[in-house]
Design a protein around this motif. Structure first.
Motif, short mmCIF file in Angstrom:
data_model
loop_
_atom_site.label_atom_id
_atom_site.label_comp_id
_atom_site.label_asym_id
_atom_site.label_seq_id
_atom_site.Cartn_x
_atom_site.Cartn_y
_atom_site.Cartn_z
N SER A 83 2.71 11.59 22.66
CA SER A 83 1.61 11.72 22.15
C SER A 83 1.99 11.87 20.38
N ASP A 134 -5.79 6.65 25.80
CA ASP A 134 -5.39 6.35 27.13
C ASP A 134 -6.35 6.16 28.20
N PHE A 139 -3.34 4.06 30.41
CA PHE A 139 -2.19 5.03 31.20
C PHE A 139 -2.53 6.28 31.43
N PHE A 140 -3.80 6.38 31.36
CA PHE A 140 -4.81 7.80 31.79
C PHE A 140 -3.90 8.00 33.18
N ASP A 182 0.84 2.25 27.95
CA ASP A 182 0.95 2.83 26.79
C ASP A 182 1.28 1.89 25.44
#
Lengths: 259, 323
Positions: A16, A86, A91-92, B91
């Protein structure tokens, strides 16, 4: 095979932070606004501190908490934005499909947001010192101000993460951050409580928890260690954190649950 | 530990709108098998994948993946499976290499192991040259391939792929097909693939279940499924809509109505012996003064099976609703 919760949290937080640093426009505007409060209001309004209500206080020390709270809220808002991003780019879900700790998946962006807040706050305090800030309570006072900023930021991070996890939508999360404006401006932002003339603003400032944050910071910066004046900020933080972190936890549980 | 999937009476009803997305579905996928779930949009394919991969809970029934119950032991299931959902999960701010390494670290690889694994996987999905670029700059096909690499990080015993080639250009599709075949043949990875493309299921899978409206309507090898609907297929077209409809009515009177399907101006008839019955058909229509524009005799493809099964279902439902 598999990691501890700590290892997972570390990995996801690190990622992050990397993501935040690669998107400088996610924090530069907020940092500019916060610095703006300091530079512009100190330059433009500092004359009003000659008024007797200011009791000879330095306006720089008076306006600094506004700048810090603005930086803290902005930094903490990064937590929610990270989570929404996300969720939106899938991506989560990708993380949910790994054995990673569910707690780590939610905590990573929040910790990164808190770190962003901490650094922004330090920068703002640094700028204030360059402008000639003098602190009544010295180094201990600065530490107290930092703690209050982190506490208030945590409350806001809980709020923004909660909104993000509940709505799963960038626009909604963005709209959620508009609470920033009433929080900052419907308060003792530019003048002490006694100088607020409009009755409605007085009422708003009384309800607004940010007022107590401002007051406790100003106390250590200007007046000294006055226990009950400092406690009002601490109490506001405890109450706000309890509410927003519960909200975030419930929303998180829902977002990672399989119902 | 085995790569088996066992599903018994699985069902899922979504509270929102009270939609029953999966209705009493049962099937078994053997260790090392390449299995396809074939069905149109909204058939319940993705919901089934989400249940089997521990993303959502079933509302009824039981499922075991790699020897572990998906509802009671989701953590164990997650270790042994690789999942590529319909939407890629990447991502955009990381580079391809960073993301694979992160995924490997999350699965418990050490730093050195993760680096090695990333190198291998980048080579497999042919992204070595773009490994240092941010994923945000990747094309759709590259993202898909990276997503596939991510699903392979933990050397899964079972791979779940939800429409892995939807929206891809032919060259990317071929690259993915090739890699899936290799994984299945060389590594013995069990593959559960969902698709809307009949040719995809036909060319890749050992066994196929056709799913429509939340229910499995047919299961078998591609060959068995094709045999199930008759050996040959006659396709007729006519010069006018009235003739089409009249021909449909007449043929339905003379044979099993479910073997006659009119769709998009084409009348398809499933028969046992094409060469013999073709003449009878044309003669029959001729007697009724219906002029046939074109005739085509062929072996059925999965496409035809799909068309037949789904139209039979629609007809059944039509009767139920009609009463």
């Amino acid at each position: 095979m598999g990691n501890s919760v700590w290892k997972d949290t570390w990995l996801i937080t690190l990622r992050s932070i990397k993501t935040t640093l690669r998107n400088p426009f996610s924090f530069i505007p907020n940092l500019m606004i916060s610095a703006f409060f300091l530079l512009v209001y100190e330059g433009g309004l500092s004359g009003i501190s000659q008024l007797p209500m200011f009791e000879g206080a330095n306006y720089l020390a008076f306006i600094l908490p506004v700048s810090i709270v603005s930086a803290a809220i902005g930094g903490a808002g990064g937590a929610g934005q990270g989570i929404v991003k996300d969720i939106e780019n899938g991506f989560f879900s990708r993380l949910l499909l790994t054995p990673a700790s569910r707690l780590a998946i939610v905590l990573g962006p929040i910790i990164a947001g808190m770190l962003q807040l901490f650094i922004q706050t330090l920068l703002i305090i640094g700028i204030a010192f360059l402008l000639g800030l003098e602190v009544e309570t010295g180094f201990g006072g600065i530490l107290f101000v930092l703690l209050i900023a982190i506490g208030w930021g945590l409350a806001f991070a809980g709020y923004s993460a909660g909104v993000a996890l509940r709505t799963k939508n960038a626009q909604a999360a963005q709209a959620g951050t508009f609470i920033f404006f009433p929080l900052i401006f419907l308060s003792t932002t530019f003048v002490p409580y006694e100088l607020i003339e409009a009755q409605w603003l007085k009422v708003a400032a009384t309800i607004n928890p940010t007022t107590y944050i401002f007051e406790s910071m100003r106390t250590v910066l200007i007046d000294g260690w006055i226990f009950w004046d400092l406690m009002q900020g601490v109490i506001a933080i405890v109450i706000a954190c309890t509410i927003t972190i519960t909200f975030a936890a419930v929303s998180a549980k829902k977002a990672v649950s399989r119902g | 530990m085995n790569g088996k999937i066992e599903v018994e009476h699985l069902s899922k009803t979504f509270k929102k709108g009270d939609v029953q997305a999966v209705k009493d579905v049962s099937f078994t996928v053997e260790d090392g098998e390449f299995f396809a779930f074939l069905g149109p949009n909204g058939a319940g394919k993705s919901t089934t994948v989400q249940i089997l991969t521990t993303l959502i809970n079933a509302t009824g029934g039981k499922a075991t993946v790699a020897g572990h119950d998906v509802i009671r032991e989701p953590e164990k299931v997650r270790r042994y499976i690789g999942v590529a959902l319909q939407e890629t999960g990447v991502d955009p701010d990381l580079t391809g290499r960073e993301l694979i390494e992160l995924q490997a670290n999350i699965f418990g690889f050490s730093k050195t192991e993760a680096k090695k694994r990333a190198e291998e996987l980048l080579k497999i999905v042919q992204l070595t040259d773009s490994a240092e670029r941010r994923i945000g700059n990747y094309s759709g096909g590259m993202r898909r391939r990276l997503d596939l690499a991510l699903t392979l990080v933990n050397e899964p015993k079972i791979l779940f792929l939800d429409e892995p080639t939807t929206g891809l250009d032919p060259s990317n599709r071929m690259a993915i097909w090739k890699e899936l075949r290799r994984l299945n043949e060389e590594n013995g990875t069990t593959i559960f693939l969902t698709t809307q493309y009949l040719e995809e299921a036909d060319s890749l899978a050992h066994r196929i279940s056709i799913i429509n409206d939340g229910e499995i309507v047919a299961t078998g090898t591609p060959r068995e499924l094709k045999a199930q609907i008759g050996n040959d297929l006659i396709a007729l077209t006519f010069s006018s809509k009235e003739e089409e409809e009249k021909a449909e009515r007449i043929l339905k009177e003379h044979m099993d109505p479910s073997d006659v399907i009119l769709q998009n101006g084409k009348l398809t008839v499933y028969v046992e012996d094409g060469t013999k019955q073709l003449l009878e058909l044309v003669r029959l229509l001729d007697q009724e003064n219906i002029e046939v524009a074109t005739v085509n005799l062929s072996s059925p493809t999965l496409d035809d099976i799909f068309l037949k099964i789904t139209s039979e279902q629609a007809e059944k439902e039509g009767e139920v609703h009609g009463e």
